[in-house]
Structure formats: structure tokens, C-alpha cells
Design an enzyme around this catalytic site. Sequence first.
Site, PDB file in Angstrom:
ATOM      1  N   ASN A  43       9.932   4.124   3.612  1.00 28.73           N
ATOM      2  CA  ASN A  43       9.917   3.595   4.966  1.00 28.73           C
ATOM      3  C   ASN A  43      11.204   2.802   5.208  1.00 28.73           C
ATOM      4  OD1 ASN A  43       7.273   4.515   4.888  1.00 28.73           O
ATOM      5  ND2 ASN A  43       6.440   2.500   4.425  1.00 28.73           N
ATOM      6  N   HIS A  88      10.597   6.578   8.598  1.00 25.88           N
ATOM      7  CA  HIS A  88      11.153   6.727   7.259  1.00 25.88           C
ATOM      8  C   HIS A  88      12.657   6.961   7.375  1.00 25.88           C
ATOM      9  CE1 HIS A  88       7.326   7.512   4.781  1.00 25.88           C
ATOM     10  NE2 HIS A  88       6.978   6.975   5.923  1.00 25.88           N
ATOM     11  N   CYS A 134       6.684  10.165   1.238  1.00 29.41           N
ATOM     12  CA  CYS A 134       5.640  11.188   1.318  1.00 29.41           C
ATOM     13  C   CYS A 134       5.708  12.022   0.039  1.00 29.41           C
ATOM     14  CB  CYS A 134       5.850  12.073   2.544  1.00 29.41           C
ATOM     15  SG  CYS A 134       4.595  13.358   2.750  1.00 29.41           S
ATOM     16  N   ARG A 154       0.833  -1.199   0.000  1.00 32.02           N
ATOM     17  CA  ARG A 154       0.000   0.000   0.000  1.00 32.02           C
ATOM     18  C   ARG A 154       0.872   1.254   0.000  1.00 32.02           C
ATOM     19  NH1 ARG A 154      -0.403   4.685   2.625  1.00 32.02           N
ATOM     20  NH2 ARG A 154      -0.002   3.569   4.575  1.00 32.02           N
ATOM     21  N   ASP A 155       1.616   1.458   1.050  1.00 34.70           N
ATOM     22  CA  ASP A 155       2.404   2.673   1.201  1.00 34.70           C
ATOM     23  C   ASP A 155       3.464   2.780   0.115  1.00 34.70           C
ATOM     24  OD1 ASP A 155       3.429   4.993   2.220  1.00 34.70           O
ATOM     25  OD2 ASP A 155       3.867   4.215   4.205  1.00 34.70           O
ATOM     26  N   HIS A 185       6.428   3.851  13.063  1.00 34.86           N
ATOM     27  CA  HIS A 185       6.489   3.890  11.596  1.00 34.86           C
ATOM     28  C   HIS A 185       7.528   4.948  11.218  1.00 34.86           C
ATOM     29  CE1 HIS A 185       4.377   3.881   7.502  1.00 34.86           C
ATOM     30  NE2 HIS A 185       5.209   4.908   7.428  1.00 34.86           N
TER      31      HIS A 185
END
Length: 310
Positions: free
Chosen positions: A255, A215, A246, A18-19, A213
Amino acid sequence: MSAPSLPGRVLVREVGPRDGFQNEPEVVPTDDKVRLIDALARTGLRRIEVTSFVRADVIPQLADAAEVLRRIDVPDGVAVSVLVPNERGLDAALALRDRFDEVSVFLSASETHNRHNVNRSVEASLDGLQRVLGRAREAGLRCEAVISTAFGCPYEGAVDEDRVLDIARRLVADGAQEIGFGDTTGMANPLGVGRFFTRAAQALGDDVQLTAHFHNTRGQGLANVLAALQAGCASLESSFGELGGCPFPPGATGNVATEDVVSMLHEMGIETGVDLAAVLEAARAVRDVLGRPLGSHTLTAGPVDWSGTA
């Protein structure tokens, strides 16, 4: 001096499908998504966020959410999660309720980032998520709420910890069983992370799962993971191949890589239940699909070889 205590086992939640895929400049073919998710589901990972029910004109990379959910073949014991931005997204997801187990919702801790991301104030987002969480719990879904820019905002700078914790308390009151704290553009540092998760555990109590979470924008991702672990956090989100990022500030990278996290944890004697070789195979596969080098260090260098035969 005694070493800080660390959890004996850590839950690693994979968010790359997803991300990661939503931040790719090109749309990843559905066949490849399904193949890669099926591979990840056989690595020992127990939670995978597979897609998001968002508007296709906003994130065309995930326009095939329903088809992906219908086609993936995930073994028993692997929880499938979907991200929903609002009630309309939840409605679309619930049409396939038998194909997933968990739902994630999200908002930003900073007003400016939230308006850039979802075109709403933080208060308006919280009002909407109250309804989403309530309906999701009624449908028997486990609910995670992710707070982006929890460690700093590229537009506003420092984000007050009390504000982040107040948002978290409200989300828990509205039905979130897990709160994910997102370092959305890699602004966190280990000292701040340790302090924050210590406070978060005290503020939210033992009944709420806290998830980190991070990055790797400025190369501090794994250091921040360690700081979170030392503060008692035993749940992490990561992305195979270091996919993700992002879309707003320039230079925001993906990530922390799942394979980098798992490699470090195993070297420290912390169990994950994840087969590192299998995750690396999946990362190589996604690298081939995307046709470019990825940021993962373990994918490049390989796991540590203690035999001394390299």
C-alpha cells in the site's frame, strides 16, 4: 487557472498491522505485533485495522488475532478495526466485542479475482456479506466494506465503473456506512481516479464515507491520492513502511506508505492530526523486526528539511 480545491483535513486509516503483516512470508511474532500496534496508536492516527479473523490454515500470519486484540493497549479516541471474511469470522470476532469498534468486510469487483481470493462468485459474496453487515450493525459496530480491484483486475483487465458502483450501492443498502475502493494491484491512474471518485460521490451521496486505498506497484500511489483528494475524497487507507500487497499477481507491491502520505499532505497544508516523526519511528521499528529494507520513500530520505541545513 485556479488550483483545484482540496480538503483541509484528511483522515488516514492505518492498515499495516493487518494488510501488511498478512502478506509477509514469515509470521511476525505476536509480541512484536502488539508493540508496533501500541506505537501506531500513539502517533495521532485515529483508526487502525489491527488484524483479521480468518482461517489459520489460509493466513497463518494472522492466526493470533484473538491474542493480539486481547493484548493491545490503545488509547481512548483510537478506533480499532478488524477484518472479517464471513459469518464464521464475525462469530470469532464478536467473542471479543469489547476490544474493537469497527468491522471491515471485503470482496472483489471482478469475478476472477474474487474466486482466487475467497473462492466464491461476487453474487455469493454479496449474499454472505449482507448477513455479516446486518449482524455487525446489530452488535453496534461501525461497518466498512472494501471493494478490491475497483480500478482494474490483473486477470480481467478493465473493471467497469458502473459495476463497481452497483456493488457499492448494494453494500450500502445492506448496512455499510463506509465504502473503501481498492486499487489492489496498482492499476489506477490519476485521471481515472478523479473521474471515479467524482462519480462515486454523486452515486452514493453524502451519508456514505468514501475511502481510497491505493497500492504503489507502478509508482503512482501518491499521484492517485492527490487525484482522489481533488475529487473530494477525504479518507485514505495506508500502511506504515509501505507494507502489504496482493499475493496473486507477480510484482504487486505494498500500500502507499503512511509516512509518505502524511508527509505529502502536511507539505500541502492539509491537516491529518498525525505526528510524522512518530510514524517514522514505528516504520523504523517494523523495518528492524522484518530485517529488510522497506519501500517507503520518507523512511529512506527523511522528511523535508526546510531549514537548509542538510
